[in-house]
Every structure is written in C-alpha cells, then in structure tokens.
Design an enzyme around this catalytic site. Structure first.
Site, PDB file in Angstrom:
ATOM      1  N   SER A  88       0.801  -1.222   0.000  1.00 29.02           N
ATOM      2  CA  SER A  88       0.000   0.000   0.000  1.00 29.02           C
ATOM      3  C   SER A  88       0.840   1.282   0.000  1.00 29.02           C
ATOM      4  O   SER A  88       1.659   1.488  -0.877  1.00 29.02           O
ATOM      5  CB  SER A  88      -0.931  -0.083   1.210  1.00 29.02           C
ATOM      6  OG  SER A  88      -1.847   0.950   1.243  1.00 29.02           O
ATOM      7  N   ASP A 297      -2.945   6.313  -3.180  1.00 25.32           N
ATOM      8  CA  ASP A 297      -1.814   5.667  -2.511  1.00 25.32           C
ATOM      9  C   ASP A 297      -1.278   4.542  -3.408  1.00 25.32           C
ATOM     10  O   ASP A 297      -1.752   4.359  -4.537  1.00 25.32           O
ATOM     11  CB  ASP A 297      -2.189   5.169  -1.104  1.00 25.32           C
ATOM     12  CG  ASP A 297      -3.014   3.903  -1.136  1.00 25.32           C
ATOM     13  OD1 ASP A 297      -3.680   3.659  -2.153  1.00 25.32           O
ATOM     14  OD2 ASP A 297      -2.991   3.145  -0.143  1.00 25.32           O
ATOM     15  N   SER A 500       0.740   1.773  16.784  1.00 26.55           N
ATOM     16  CA  SER A 500       0.368   1.541  15.387  1.00 26.55           C
ATOM     17  C   SER A 500       0.141   0.051  15.159  1.00 26.55           C
ATOM     18  O   SER A 500       0.841  -0.783  15.720  1.00 26.55           O
ATOM     19  CB  SER A 500       1.491   2.038  14.485  1.00 26.55           C
ATOM     20  OG  SER A 500       1.445   1.384  13.240  1.00 26.55           O
ATOM     21  N   GLY A 501      -0.827  -0.265  14.302  1.00 26.57           N
ATOM     22  CA  GLY A 501      -1.063  -1.660  13.951  1.00 26.57           C
ATOM     23  C   GLY A 501      -0.215  -2.082  12.767  1.00 26.57           C
ATOM     24  O   GLY A 501      -0.168  -3.256  12.418  1.00 26.57           O
TER      25      GLY A 501
HETATM   26  P1  NG1 Z   1      -1.857   2.277  12.033  1.00 28.00           P
HETATM   27  O1  NG1 Z   1      -0.440   2.063  11.672  1.00 28.00           O
HETATM   28  O2  NG1 Z   1      -2.495   1.166  12.848  1.00 28.00           O
HETATM   29  O3  NG1 Z   1      -2.098   3.637  12.605  1.00 28.00           O
HETATM   30  C1  NG1 Z   1      -2.323   2.967   9.487  1.00 28.00           C
HETATM   31  C2  NG1 Z   1      -3.315   4.076   9.297  1.00 28.00           C
HETATM   32  C3  NG1 Z   1      -4.701   3.456   9.180  1.00 28.00           C
HETATM   33  C4  NG1 Z   1      -4.770   2.410   8.077  1.00 28.00           C
HETATM   34  C5  NG1 Z   1      -3.624   1.419   8.244  1.00 28.00           C
HETATM   35  C6  NG1 Z   1      -3.537   0.439   7.094  1.00 28.00           C
HETATM   36  C7  NG1 Z   1      -3.332   6.305  10.300  1.00 28.00           C
HETATM   37  C8  NG1 Z   1      -3.359   7.103  11.534  1.00 28.00           C
HETATM   38  N1  NG1 Z   1      -3.310   4.986  10.449  1.00 28.00           N
HETATM   39  O4  NG1 Z   1      -2.675   2.261  10.646  1.00 28.00           O
HETATM   40  O5  NG1 Z   1      -5.635   4.460   8.976  1.00 28.00           O
HETATM   41  O6  NG1 Z   1      -4.792   3.005   6.817  1.00 28.00           O
HETATM   42  O7  NG1 Z   1      -2.357   2.085   8.368  1.00 28.00           O
HETATM   43  O8  NG1 Z   1      -2.944   0.915   5.958  1.00 28.00           O
HETATM   44  O9  NG1 Z   1      -3.358   6.867   9.198  1.00 28.00           O
HETATM   45 ZN    ZN Z   2      -3.604   1.263   0.188  1.00 32.58          ZN
END
Ligand code: NG1
Ligand code: ZN
Length: 538
Positions: A88, A297, A500-501
C-alpha cells in the site's frame, strides 16, 4: 492490458491441464517449499490491520503459509478467493499480503487468527497439524473442490518473487491460480466477488473499469469543462488512471496525471505523504489556485483531495469526502424509506469539526467510531442500510444493505462505491458526480478543521494497550489518568496515543480549538509519556 489478461488466463488453462486431483491432503510438495524458504529466525509475523506487511525480504515464508490457508478457504467455500501482494502506502522496499474472501470482503476474524497461527509455527510438523486442524474443524472436503485463487500485485519490484511463491504454493496444495498481473487492491476485491457469481468465466459482468464507467455514465450529466490533477504515487493506480482518463475525456473532463511511475513509489508523493505532511506532492507545487487535485496511494485504495487556496496548501481528507457523499445521499434517500438507517463511521483521527458538522447538518445520520483500519470501519458500516465510512487518510467507501439496494438509484451508485473496501478510482468518480450538486469551493469551505497534529513516537510499543477504539490507554497502568490531567489544562482539546497496527511505533494525535495550544499539549504529553518509556518524536 487485455492481451496481458488473456495471456494470464491462458497460463491458467495450462495449469488446469496439469493439476493433480487428490482426495486427501498431501503436504509433500508444501514441505519442500517450507524448507526452501524458512521463516527468518526470531521473526513472528501477525496478520495486522491490513494483512501481513513488512520488509519484502522477510515475507517468503509468510506468503507460503498464507497461500496454503487461502486454498483451504477456497476449497471449503467452493468459490474463488484472492491474494493481493502489496504494501500500500509503505516504502518501496516493503511488501505485504491482503487476503480476500470469496465475497470480495477481507477475510474474517477466524481466518485472520488462522493466518497468524500458521505464521507463528516454527516447524513443518506444526504447520501441517495446523492446516489439518483447519480442515477438520471446518469439515473441509479437500478432494471435492480444487480451490481457485485470484492473485494480483502492485508495482513493487519484490512482487514478482512473492507472486511466484504464491503460485507454487497454490499448486502444491492442489489448487489453481488465476493471475491478474498488476492490479489495484480494489480491482482484485471486485474481480473475486464478480468471479463467484458465474463460475464459467472470470468476470461476472463487466471488467473493473467498464463497471465504474457504466455507473458513472448513469450518474454524471454535466456538460461543464473540468480539469483534474491526479498524483498516482508512482504506483499501480497510474495504470488504471491512464484508462480512466481516456474515458473521462469524452465527458469533457481533462485528467492531468502526475507521478506515473517516473519516480520512486510513495516517495514525496501519494495520499499518505500529502495527508501527513500537508504539502503538495512532488511535481505538483505549481498547480493553479483552486485547481481540483487528488493523490492516490500505492495500491489505489485510498484517495485524498487537495488544492491551492489563497496560495496555500488545502487538504480535503477522508472526513471531507464523507461529508460530500452524505450531502449527496442524504435528501433523496431519506424520503424513499423512512426506516432507512444511515451512518457515518470514522476513526479516532476524525477531526472534531467534522463530527460537529455532521450533527448540525444531518441530524438523522448516526455517528459511530471504529478502530483504526478500514476493515473495522467496513464491519461497522455493514450494520446500517447506508454505511458511509472513511478514515481521515482517505480510505473508505459506502456500504449498502440488501434492502437499500432494492432502490434503483442506490444500486447504480453501489457500482461506483466499492462494496468491499476503499477504492480511490470509484471514490474519485463519485466525487465528480457529487460535485454536480456542490461546487468545489463550497466543498472546500464546508467546515474548517480544528487545529491538529499527528506525530510518530519511537518507543517500546509493546508496553501500550488501548480501549475505546484506541482513544484511551489501559496500559501502562495509571498513564491515562495522568494524560487526562494534562489535557484538562487546554479547553476543548482532544489527545490520544495508540500503538500503530502497521509499524513499530506509537502515534500521538493532538487537537485543540486554539491553534497555539497544539504544540504545548503535544510537548506536555510527550513529557508524561517519557516518564514511562524512552520516546523519540518524529
Ligand atoms: P496504524 O499504523 O495502525 O495507525 C495505518 C493508518 C490506518 C490504516 C492502516 C492500514 C493512520 C493514523 N493509520 O494504521 O488508517 O490506513 O495504516 O494501511 O493513518
Ligand atoms: Zn492502500
């Protein structure tokens, strides 16, 4: 493009000829792959917010395990499933996997759990017994249905190798693959869902772009000349945007394409860069005042709009896109079915000005928060007849219930707005449809965001656990109380920190009505956090 697809389909027929049908699962060929591509020592990947994602060099073993699982899912459900190789908006050197269920939606939580379980197996015996458990738990007759997987990739150089591993694993599991080559993530979701309506052909109805244009033709009636400027993030979206631009030209819409694979993927360009830096992407600093601009993106499932207003960068993010869509959908459909429920789903990162605007302007629209990650928003949106869901970063769509789809106009709109995940191209076309009712300037000035800032904090994220969709900390114990005391010093402010995930870091979000308070609250918060763990702010 068509030729490429035909070659890929031809490729598939060859595979069909050589597929060995088996009645019980024979893992011998899988064992060979497992041993040839071991999991890096100490690496324990997790199926996260958007699938598996990491440096491409780490992913071989993950691809093998996930592909094996997806063949079992396809065998179980006797329908096509999908695997998208993409990272992505992340840097070029990363890669990842998004796993798509037969409905076109992302895989459900049960399969996310299996995927993580398989990725954590240390030995082949363990992988084998986990796969056998899936087979017995779900009563899968592995010999009855071959298992078909549609596979696609973005433009990353590492994609070819990972796709080869996908193909080898699918064959080793007695399945078949249908290779779509370089596609956007939403295109693969659409193709999986479409293919399952008519097993005789890959596509149920129209190919992806034709399907979008079919809906657009029915909804777009303007004769005005428009010019739009699209930053393609040097990603796979550029390939489809070239096609879309040709179609739009016949509607008097001129599309100027930027960053179409003449530079590094997502580098100084793309939706994430634009949203986080609040700056023009590379090669677009000289756009005209009030020009309609947008950024995709890397896999084209996100879009944000921007412009130059009074010579300054102005963002129209996911919140603003949601507002424009709600404004378009609100009145006509309110009258059709009084029980039709409409909801807007957002993440904790939605600006306070956005929720205030929705409450004031569209009082019957429910407002729901969800965990960060489009899959969580999608699941919440499904609980309503019309579920508008957007992350502030531009990831989103509108989900319609079966009941809502009885309405002809809604059914047409549902062909434009992906029913499976966010889709930059569908969202772009729908914005053009909605701009027939609301001018671009009106949209820009709908409301003004409260001053806010988001920063990355490098520290030990494993110490942190949250509740309330990530807005409140459960761990470290006592930290939330301390933060709230600090926040209370600044009236009308909002501030939270969550791990963050998708990356090894914490994200801190600060929002205050008074612009001068933002930096002050940010500093105070970092000071409190630093007493729990070492923190570096970026
Ligand atoms: P994390 O890394 O969990 O904050 C980010 C984006 C999400 C989503 C995911 C997947 C922010 C604040 N967080 O997640 O919205 O798009 O990546 O791509 O933008
Ligand atoms: Zn994407």
């Amino acid at each position: 493009m068509l030729t490429e697809k035909l070659i890929n389909l031809y490729d598939t027929t060859i595979i069909v000829k050589h597929t060995v049908y088996i009645s019980t699962m024979d893992f011998t060929r899988l064992a060979a792959l497992f041993h040839a591509y071991p999991m890096p020592i100490g690496y324990i990947p997790k199926y996260g917010t958007s699938g598996f994602r990491d440096h491409a060099k780490l992913l071989d073993a993950v691809v093998i395990r996930a592909s094996a699982m997806m063949v079992l899912r396809s065998k179980e459900i006797k329908n096509h499933c999908g695997i998208m190789v993409t990272a992505s908006h992340n840097p070029e050197n990363d890669n990842g996997l998004k796993l798509i269920d037969y409905t076109g939606d992302m895989i459900n939580e049960e399969f996310e759990h299996y995927a993580t379980q398989l990725a954590s197996c240390q030995s082949f015996e363990y992988v084998q017994s986990t796969l056998n458990n899936i087979i017995s738990e779900r009563n899968i007759d592995v010999g009855k249905y071959t298992g078909y997987i549609l596979i696609g990739q973005d433009t990353r150089a590492s994609g070819d190798h990972l796709i080869t591993l996908c193909k080898k694993t699918i064959l080793a599991m007695g399945g078949k693959y249908i290779s779509l080559g370089q596609v956007t993530t939403p295109e693969l979701h659409y193709s999986v869902a479409s293919s399952n309506f008519n097993m005789k052909s890959v596509y149920k109805k129209l190919p992806y772009i034709n399907n979008l244009m079919y809906a657009f033709r029915k909804l777009y009636h303007s004769n005005s000349y428009y010019e739009i400027n699209v930053d393609c993030a040097n990603g796979v979206g550029a390939l489809r945007m070239f096609e879309l631009a040709q179609h739009l030209y016949t509607y008097n819409i001129k599309v100027n394409l930027y960053n179409t694979n003449n530079g590094k993927l997502n580098d100084l360009c793309g939706a994430d860069y634009v949203e986080k830096t609040l700056d023009f992407p590379a090669n677009m600093h000289n756009v005209h005042e009030n020009a309609i601009c947008c950024s995709l993106d890397g896999d084209a499932d996100r879009i944000v709009f921007f412009s130059k207003n009074r010579n300054k960068f102005t963002l129209l993010n996911g919140d603003k896109i949601a507002c424009l869509i709600i404004k378009y959908l609100y009145n006509p459909f309110d009258n059709i079915e009084s029980e039709t429920s409409m909801c807007v789903v957002h993440t904790p990162y939605a600006n306070g000005a956005f929720t205030t605007y929705i409450k004031d302007m569209f009082p019957s629209v429910h407002i729901q928060c969800a965990e960060t990650g489009v899959k969580y928003l999608h699941r919440t949106a499904k609980q309503y007849d019309i579920g508008v869901y957007f992350e502030s970063n531009g990831h989103g769509s509108v989900h319609f219930s079966q009941q809502a789809l009885q309405n002809k106009a809604i059914s047409t709109i549902s062909n434009l707005l992906s029913q499976y995940t966010g889709d930059a191209l569908g969202d772009l076309l729908f914005v053009l449809v909605a701009l027939q009712q609301t001018s671009f300037l009106e949209w820009m000035y709908m409301y003004q965001d409260y001053p806010c800032k988001q920063v990355k904090l490098y520290g030990d994220k494993s110490l942190f656990a949250t509740t309330d969709f990530g807005r409140k900390l459960l761990q470290p114990e006592g930290l939330q109380d301390k933060l709230e005391k600090v926040i209370a010093n600044y009236s009308h402010s909002n501030c939270f920190v969550r791990p963050s995930g998708t990356e090894d870091l914490l994200r801190l979000y600060v929002e205050c009505k008074n612009v001068n308070h933002v930096e002050m609250l940010l500093t105070d918060t970092v000071t409190v956090l630093s007493s729990y763990t070492q923190i570096e702010v970026k």
